[in-house]
Motif scaffolding. Structure first.
Motif, PDB file in Angstrom:
ATOM      1  N   LYS A 266      43.821  72.463 -11.581  1.00 21.42           N
ATOM      2  CA  LYS A 266      43.722  73.334 -10.407  1.00 21.42           C
ATOM      3  C   LYS A 266      44.979  74.194 -10.384  1.00 21.42           C
ATOM      4  O   LYS A 266      46.066  73.724 -10.046  1.00 21.42           O
ATOM      5  CB  LYS A 266      43.618  72.499  -9.128  1.00 21.42           C
ATOM      6  CG  LYS A 266      43.714  73.324  -7.868  1.00 21.42           C
ATOM      7  CD  LYS A 266      42.454  73.257  -7.068  1.00 21.42           C
ATOM      8  CE  LYS A 266      42.607  73.924  -5.730  1.00 21.42           C
ATOM      9  NZ  LYS A 266      42.350  75.334  -5.749  1.00 21.42           N
ATOM     10  N   TRP A 267      44.831  75.436 -10.796  1.00 21.87           N
ATOM     11  CA  TRP A 267      45.957  76.348 -10.841  1.00 21.87           C
ATOM     12  C   TRP A 267      46.146  76.964  -9.455  1.00 21.87           C
ATOM     13  O   TRP A 267      45.594  77.997  -9.131  1.00 21.87           O
ATOM     14  CB  TRP A 267      45.742  77.431 -11.896  1.00 21.87           C
ATOM     15  CG  TRP A 267      45.959  76.914 -13.269  1.00 21.87           C
ATOM     16  CD1 TRP A 267      45.024  76.408 -14.110  1.00 21.87           C
ATOM     17  CD2 TRP A 267      47.210  76.820 -13.956  1.00 21.87           C
ATOM     18  NE1 TRP A 267      45.612  76.002 -15.284  1.00 21.87           N
ATOM     19  CE2 TRP A 267      46.955  76.249 -15.219  1.00 21.87           C
ATOM     20  CE3 TRP A 267      48.519  77.161 -13.632  1.00 21.87           C
ATOM     21  CZ2 TRP A 267      47.962  76.013 -16.150  1.00 21.87           C
ATOM     22  CZ3 TRP A 267      49.521  76.930 -14.563  1.00 21.87           C
ATOM     23  CH2 TRP A 267      49.240  76.367 -15.802  1.00 21.87           C
ATOM     24  N   THR A 268      46.941  76.299  -8.636  1.00 22.16           N
ATOM     25  CA  THR A 268      47.255  76.817  -7.307  1.00 22.16           C
ATOM     26  C   THR A 268      48.159  78.034  -7.440  1.00 22.16           C
ATOM     27  O   THR A 268      48.736  78.282  -8.512  1.00 22.16           O
ATOM     28  CB  THR A 268      47.985  75.751  -6.467  1.00 22.16           C
ATOM     29  OG1 THR A 268      49.238  75.459  -7.110  1.00 22.16           O
ATOM     30  CG2 THR A 268      47.145  74.489  -6.324  1.00 22.16           C
ATOM     31  N   ASN A 269      48.312  78.775  -6.363  1.00 28.11           N
ATOM     32  CA  ASN A 269      49.224  79.922  -6.386  1.00 28.11           C
ATOM     33  C   ASN A 269      50.643  79.479  -6.728  1.00 28.11           C
ATOM     34  O   ASN A 269      51.340  80.136  -7.498  1.00 28.11           O
ATOM     35  CB  ASN A 269      49.204  80.646  -5.046  1.00 28.11           C
ATOM     36  CG  ASN A 269      47.924  81.419  -4.826  1.00 28.11           C
ATOM     37  OD1 ASN A 269      47.081  81.540  -5.714  1.00 28.11           O
ATOM     38  ND2 ASN A 269      47.757  81.937  -3.628  1.00 28.11           N
ATOM     39  N   GLU A 270      51.077  78.370  -6.136  1.00 25.14           N
ATOM     40  CA  GLU A 270      52.435  77.873  -6.389  1.00 25.14           C
ATOM     41  C   GLU A 270      52.618  77.478  -7.848  1.00 25.14           C
ATOM     42  O   GLU A 270      53.632  77.805  -8.466  1.00 25.14           O
ATOM     43  CB  GLU A 270      52.751  76.698  -5.466  1.00 25.14           C
ATOM     44  CG  GLU A 270      54.174  76.169  -5.607  1.00 25.14           C
ATOM     45  CD  GLU A 270      55.258  77.191  -5.264  1.00 25.14           C
ATOM     46  OE1 GLU A 270      56.375  77.039  -5.805  1.00 25.14           O
ATOM     47  OE2 GLU A 270      55.014  78.121  -4.488  1.00 25.14           O
ATOM     48  N   LEU A 271      51.660  76.774  -8.420  1.00 24.53           N
ATOM     49  CA  LEU A 271      51.747  76.365  -9.821  1.00 24.53           C
ATOM     50  C   LEU A 271      51.734  77.588 -10.734  1.00 24.53           C
ATOM     51  O   LEU A 271      52.514  77.666 -11.687  1.00 24.53           O
ATOM     52  CB  LEU A 271      50.600  75.409 -10.179  1.00 24.53           C
ATOM     53  CG  LEU A 271      50.584  74.872 -11.610  1.00 24.53           C
ATOM     54  CD1 LEU A 271      51.879  74.137 -11.960  1.00 24.53           C
ATOM     55  CD2 LEU A 271      49.370  73.952 -11.809  1.00 24.53           C
TER      56      LEU A 271
ATOM     57  N   VAL B 262      58.310  74.787 -21.310  1.00 24.63           N
ATOM     58  CA  VAL B 262      57.507  75.134 -20.134  1.00 24.63           C
ATOM     59  C   VAL B 262      56.776  73.892 -19.637  1.00 24.63           C
ATOM     60  O   VAL B 262      56.741  73.614 -18.427  1.00 24.63           O
ATOM     61  CB  VAL B 262      56.519  76.277 -20.446  1.00 24.63           C
ATOM     62  CG1 VAL B 262      55.519  76.478 -19.317  1.00 24.63           C
ATOM     63  CG2 VAL B 262      57.270  77.579 -20.725  1.00 24.63           C
ATOM     64  N   GLU B 263      56.222  73.133 -20.556  1.00 23.38           N
ATOM     65  CA  GLU B 263      55.513  71.897 -20.213  1.00 23.38           C
ATOM     66  C   GLU B 263      56.430  70.929 -19.465  1.00 23.38           C
ATOM     67  O   GLU B 263      56.080  70.401 -18.412  1.00 23.38           O
ATOM     68  CB  GLU B 263      55.000  71.256 -21.507  1.00 23.38           C
ATOM     69  CG  GLU B 263      54.173  70.023 -21.341  1.00 23.38           C
ATOM     70  CD  GLU B 263      53.699  69.465 -22.678  1.00 23.38           C
ATOM     71  OE1 GLU B 263      53.230  68.311 -22.683  1.00 23.38           O
ATOM     72  OE2 GLU B 263      53.794  70.148 -23.717  1.00 23.38           O
ATOM     73  N   ILE B 264      57.633  70.729 -19.985  1.00 19.87           N
ATOM     74  CA  ILE B 264      58.602  69.803 -19.377  1.00 19.87           C
ATOM     75  C   ILE B 264      59.045  70.313 -18.000  1.00 19.87           C
ATOM     76  O   ILE B 264      59.091  69.560 -17.028  1.00 19.87           O
ATOM     77  CB  ILE B 264      59.819  69.601 -20.312  1.00 19.87           C
ATOM     78  CG1 ILE B 264      59.382  68.837 -21.564  1.00 19.87           C
ATOM     79  CG2 ILE B 264      60.955  68.891 -19.590  1.00 19.87           C
ATOM     80  CD1 ILE B 264      60.418  68.837 -22.680  1.00 19.87           C
ATOM     81  N   LYS B 265      59.354  71.598 -17.912  1.00 22.10           N
ATOM     82  CA  LYS B 265      59.831  72.180 -16.650  1.00 22.10           C
ATOM     83  C   LYS B 265      58.777  72.077 -15.540  1.00 22.10           C
ATOM     84  O   LYS B 265      59.090  71.706 -14.404  1.00 22.10           O
ATOM     85  CB  LYS B 265      60.218  73.641 -16.874  1.00 22.10           C
ATOM     86  CG  LYS B 265      60.675  74.378 -15.650  1.00 22.10           C
ATOM     87  CD  LYS B 265      62.115  74.128 -15.347  1.00 22.10           C
ATOM     88  CE  LYS B 265      62.570  75.009 -14.202  1.00 22.10           C
ATOM     89  NZ  LYS B 265      63.953  75.333 -14.245  1.00 22.10           N
TER      90      LYS B 265
ATOM     91  N   HIS C  47      55.520  68.430 -10.683  1.00 18.08           N
ATOM     92  CA  HIS C  47      54.981  67.073 -10.799  1.00 18.08           C
ATOM     93  C   HIS C  47      53.538  67.061 -11.306  1.00 18.08           C
ATOM     94  O   HIS C  47      52.697  66.335 -10.797  1.00 18.08           O
ATOM     95  CB  HIS C  47      55.092  66.314  -9.473  1.00 18.08           C
ATOM     96  CG  HIS C  47      56.452  66.414  -8.871  1.00 18.08           C
ATOM     97  ND1 HIS C  47      57.552  65.801  -9.428  1.00 18.08           N
ATOM     98  CD2 HIS C  47      56.896  67.084  -7.778  1.00 18.08           C
ATOM     99  CE1 HIS C  47      58.616  66.073  -8.694  1.00 18.08           C
ATOM    100  NE2 HIS C  47      58.251  66.848  -7.690  1.00 18.08           N
ATOM    101  N   VAL C  48      53.297  67.896 -12.306  1.00 19.96           N
ATOM    102  CA  VAL C  48      51.982  67.960 -12.926  1.00 19.96           C
ATOM    103  C   VAL C  48      52.169  67.955 -14.442  1.00 19.96           C
ATOM    104  O   VAL C  48      53.036  68.649 -14.966  1.00 19.96           O
ATOM    105  CB  VAL C  48      51.190  69.208 -12.459  1.00 19.96           C
ATOM    106  CG1 VAL C  48      51.876  70.501 -12.832  1.00 19.96           C
ATOM    107  CG2 VAL C  48      49.782  69.182 -12.982  1.00 19.96           C
ATOM    108  N   LYS C  49      51.396  67.125 -15.102  1.00 17.65           N
ATOM    109  CA  LYS C  49      51.476  67.010 -16.555  1.00 17.65           C
ATOM    110  C   LYS C  49      50.382  67.877 -17.162  1.00 17.65           C
ATOM    111  O   LYS C  49      49.194  67.626 -16.949  1.00 17.65           O
ATOM    112  CB  LYS C  49      51.305  65.539 -16.978  1.00 17.65           C
ATOM    113  CG  LYS C  49      51.306  65.318 -18.470  1.00 17.65           C
ATOM    114  CD  LYS C  49      52.685  65.484 -19.051  1.00 17.65           C
ATOM    115  CE  LYS C  49      52.646  65.080 -20.534  1.00 17.65           C
ATOM    116  NZ  LYS C  49      53.532  65.883 -21.334  1.00 17.65           N
ATOM    117  N   LEU C  50      50.789  68.904 -17.879  1.00 16.62           N
ATOM    118  CA  LEU C  50      49.859  69.825 -18.515  1.00 16.62           C
ATOM    119  C   LEU C  50      50.055  69.776 -20.026  1.00 16.62           C
ATOM    120  O   LEU C  50      51.171  69.579 -20.504  1.00 16.62           O
ATOM    121  CB  LEU C  50      50.088  71.250 -18.025  1.00 16.62           C
ATOM    122  CG  LEU C  50      49.938  71.462 -16.521  1.00 16.62           C
ATOM    123  CD1 LEU C  50      50.505  72.800 -16.102  1.00 16.62           C
ATOM    124  CD2 LEU C  50      48.477  71.354 -16.136  1.00 16.62           C
ATOM    125  N   THR C  51      48.986  69.998 -20.755  1.00 18.03           N
ATOM    126  CA  THR C  51      49.088  70.045 -22.209  1.00 18.03           C
ATOM    127  C   THR C  51      49.429  71.473 -22.634  1.00 18.03           C
ATOM    128  O   THR C  51      49.239  72.431 -21.870  1.00 18.03           O
ATOM    129  CB  THR C  51      47.769  69.626 -22.869  1.00 18.03           C
ATOM    130  OG1 THR C  51      46.770  70.600 -22.559  1.00 18.03           O
ATOM    131  CG2 THR C  51      47.329  68.240 -22.418  1.00 18.03           C
TER     132      THR C  51
END
Length: 171
Positions: free
Chosen positions: A8-13, A43-46, A52-56
């Motif tokens: 879920k790509w929120t505006n904040e994310l 970018v993934e780590i940051k 607080h979201v883990k993305l590939t």
């Protein structure tokens, strides 16, 4: 995180993603029109630390490509329509018929009518100069031959695909 899990790509994310990409590009540059391999890891780590979201990396690249594509269509429409872009509202002022005429030649631009480009200033900072936009757009992977426009005139009527390709001259 599994690549098949929808994010879920929120505006904040999305904002944090764009800002992080811009920071990293300023530090280490790009790899063509995309980011460097080591930049994707950063970018993934940051984003995991800050949001607080883990993305590939695949999910990050997909979002990057989505935003870059939407940005390219936004720039094309903004540049081709003169004064009908309202930067305060981040919208294009077109009649329904003008939108439909534009979509005939640019079907992927449909989202711009109902969902404007989010954070246009950040998108400009990240994507400007990384892809061809407008009437001279050409990509090496394109299935059509490279072309140039023979006339730079543009009227208030948005051209259809037939009108665009009909006025092209082969290089």
């Amino acid at each position: 995180m599994d690549d098949n899990v929808r994010v879920k790509w929120t505006n904040e994310l999305t904002k944090r993603f764009l800002e992080t990409c811009i920071e990293e590009v300023h530090k280490v540059g790009r790899n063509g029109g995309s980011l460097r391999k080591e930049t994707w890891v950063k970018v993934e780590i940051k984003l995991e630390e800050v949001c607080h979201v883990k993305l590939t990396q695949k999910q990050l690249k997909n979002q990057y490509d989505y935003l870059k594509g939407k940005y390219s269509r936004w720039v094309y429409l903004r540049n081709k329509t003169g004064n009908i872009y309202d930067p305060e509202m981040n919208t294009f002022i077109l009649t329904n018929q003008e939108w439909e005429d534009f979509f005939k030649g640019h079907p992927k631009a449909r989202t711009l009518k109902t969902a404007p480009l989010i954070y246009p200033d950040l998108c400009i900072a990240l994507f400007e100069g990384t892809s061809a936009t407008g009437s001279r757009a050409y990509a090496p992977s394109s299935t059509r031959e490279r072309t140039t426009i023979s006339s730079s005139s543009f009227t208030s009527n948005i051209p259809t695909t037939q009108e665009i390709y009909g006025s092209l001259q082969m290089v």
